[in-house]
Motif scaffolding. Structure first.
Motif, PDB file in Angstrom:
ATOM      1  N   ARG A 162      26.411  78.330  86.583  1.00  0.00           N
ATOM      2  CA  ARG A 162      27.349  77.222  86.378  1.00  0.00           C
ATOM      3  C   ARG A 162      28.553  77.308  87.308  1.00  0.00           C
ATOM      4  O   ARG A 162      29.227  76.307  87.549  1.00  0.00           O
ATOM      5  N   GLU A 163      28.817  78.494  87.851  1.00  0.00           N
ATOM      6  CA  GLU A 163      29.968  78.680  88.723  1.00  0.00           C
ATOM      7  C   GLU A 163      29.588  78.766  90.197  1.00  0.00           C
ATOM      8  O   GLU A 163      30.437  79.030  91.045  1.00  0.00           O
ATOM      9  N   ASP A 164      28.311  78.557  90.490  1.00  0.00           N
ATOM     10  CA  ASP A 164      27.836  78.621  91.879  1.00  0.00           C
ATOM     11  C   ASP A 164      27.435  77.222  92.322  1.00  0.00           C
ATOM     12  O   ASP A 164      26.464  76.654  91.813  1.00  0.00           O
ATOM     13  N   CYS A 165      28.167  76.673  93.274  1.00  0.00           N
ATOM     14  CA  CYS A 165      27.938  75.282  93.689  1.00  0.00           C
ATOM     15  C   CYS A 165      26.557  75.071  94.298  1.00  0.00           C
ATOM     16  O   CYS A 165      26.050  73.949  94.315  1.00  0.00           O
ATOM     17  N   ARG A 166      25.922  76.140  94.800  1.00  0.00           N
ATOM     18  CA  ARG A 166      24.607  75.999  95.405  1.00  0.00           C
ATOM     19  C   ARG A 166      23.526  75.680  94.386  1.00  0.00           C
ATOM     20  O   ARG A 166      22.495  75.081  94.722  1.00  0.00           O
ATOM     21  N   TYR A 167      23.755  76.072  93.123  1.00  0.00           N
ATOM     22  CA  TYR A 167      22.683  75.968  92.128  1.00  0.00           C
ATOM     23  C   TYR A 167      23.091  75.216  90.864  1.00  0.00           C
ATOM     24  O   TYR A 167      22.314  75.150  89.919  1.00  0.00           O
ATOM     25  N   GLN A 168      24.282  74.638  90.853  1.00  0.00           N
ATOM     26  CA  GLN A 168      24.761  73.994  89.638  1.00  0.00           C
ATOM     27  C   GLN A 168      23.849  72.850  89.189  1.00  0.00           C
ATOM     28  O   GLN A 168      23.712  72.587  87.992  1.00  0.00           O
ATOM     29  N   LYS A 169      23.216  72.174  90.137  1.00  0.00           N
ATOM     30  CA  LYS A 169      22.385  71.022  89.797  1.00  0.00           C
ATOM     31  C   LYS A 169      20.946  71.405  89.450  1.00  0.00           C
ATOM     32  O   LYS A 169      20.151  70.549  89.071  1.00  0.00           O
ATOM     33  N   GLU A 170      20.629  72.692  89.597  1.00  0.00           N
ATOM     34  CA  GLU A 170      19.268  73.137  89.292  1.00  0.00           C
ATOM     35  C   GLU A 170      19.041  73.178  87.782  1.00  0.00           C
ATOM     36  O   GLU A 170      19.872  73.692  87.028  1.00  0.00           O
ATOM     37  N   GLU A 171      17.953  72.599  87.346  1.00  0.00           N
ATOM     38  CA  GLU A 171      17.605  72.609  85.919  1.00  0.00           C
ATOM     39  C   GLU A 171      16.730  73.825  85.636  1.00  0.00           C
ATOM     40  O   GLU A 171      15.531  73.812  85.884  1.00  0.00           O
TER      41      GLU A 171
END
Length: 328
Positions: free
Chosen positions: A99-108
């Motif tokens: 949740r705090e990593d912009c690279r993976y925030q959108k990954e479900e």
């Protein structure tokens, strides 16, 4: 939209030949014990060794806790952005809180933390990754990550041994000049090819080739040109064959191809294509060849020597027919 598998991206660290190396000979039970212990130490619900295959990234081993608590459909490695990044970049990746990593925030994804290390073959190409996933955020101490690195080194060491064996096998089975199978390779692989054809209830056809007047060309143009002619002929045999066929240099200017074929007409199709391919090349002297064949039925128990004798008889008739045609 379905994401592409890593092998479709063709990263720099991907070697297509290593994708096909069989790993059954590795003591993967040792790997299993190691990841079970490490998963317990990290209190991680999921620890996985995965491998890049021709079909994508597949789970190879999983910790016992993972196998008991989580369905495999929840952790599809082929669509796992973390694993793909580790494999593509060949670098360790530790995301303590997605949740705090912009690279993976959108990954479900059904977890919040990921730790992964690349596993590589000795030539530097990628095997897969060693991954730890958790449904909670984590903050592993350096000592734990070092322990994971030791497991990776054990796996890498086993792969070095397997890779060396694979390379030695290829060397012993491959003709150094033409890079197709040699006599030993053909003999050793013929049985498995026949077994497959027998299970499929399909026949095989052995085609025996002999280059016409090769010695004359060798004497006239030199051995370097002779090697080029042999390479050209071998290359066209490979181009004309399917992956399930066997293509070998039997010795000197003699070659053998074993094809999966429904009927005798397949021989004419094969020979016509060979003649066309060789006629299309203009940078080397013309190559002419004679051939003979032997049909291998699914229930045929003939030895290779018997099959070659039949093919040789057919070749003799073929050469006699060509001499007759040339006199007309």
């Amino acid at each position: 939209m379905k994401k592409k598998a890593v092998y479709e991206h063709q990263p720099d660290n991907l070697n297509l030949s290593t994708l096909k190396i069989e790993v059954e000979e590795v003591d993967w039970h040792k790997w299993q014990r190691l990841i079970n212990i490490c998963a317990e130490m990290l209190n991680a619900p999921v620890m996985i060794v995965n491998r890049v295959t021709p079909e994508g990234v597949k789970k190879f081993l999983a910790s016992q806790k993972c196998q008991k608590q989580l369905g495999s459909n929840q952790f599809n490695m082929d669509h796992n952005k973390f694993c793909l990044d580790v494999i593509t970049e060949s670098q360790i990746l530790y995301v303590k809180d997605i949740r705090e990593d912009c690279r993976y925030q959108k990954e479900e994804m059904p977890y919040l933390s990921y730790l992964g290390l690349p596993i590589t073959w000795p030539d530097g190409s990628i095997f897969g990754s060693l991954s730890v996933l958790d449904t909670q955020t984590t903050n592993y101490p350096d000592e734990y990550i070092d322990a994971l690195s030791v497991i990776k080194e054990v796996i890498d060491s086993d792969l070095r041994h397997l890779y060396k064996e694979d390379q030695l096998l290829k060397m012993s089975y491959t003709d150094p000049l033409t890079q197709i199978y040699n006599r030993r390779g053909l003999i050793d692989l013929l049985q498995s090819t026949q077994d497959l054809a027998r299970r499929l209830k399909r026949q095989l056809i052995l085609i025996y080739f002999d280059l016409d007047k090769f010695k004359t060309a060798n004497d006239k143009y030199g051995h370097d040109m002779g090697d080029k002619l042999l390479n050209l002929f071998a290359m066209n045999l490979k181009k004309n064959s399917r992956s399930c066929d066997l293509v070998a240099r039997w010795g000197g200017d003699e070659f053998i191809v074993i094809i999966h074929a429904e009927d005798i007409e397949s021989i004419k199709v094969y020979i016509d294509r060979m003649n066309q391919h060789l006629a299309d090349q203009t940078y080397l002297p013309e190559i002419h060849f004679s051939y003979g064949y032997a049909v291998i039925k699914p229930d045929d128990n003939s030895t290779l020597a018997q099959l070659l004798s039949t093919a040789d008889e057919n070749m003799y008739r073929n050469k006699k027919l060509k001499r007759t045609d040339n006199k007309k």
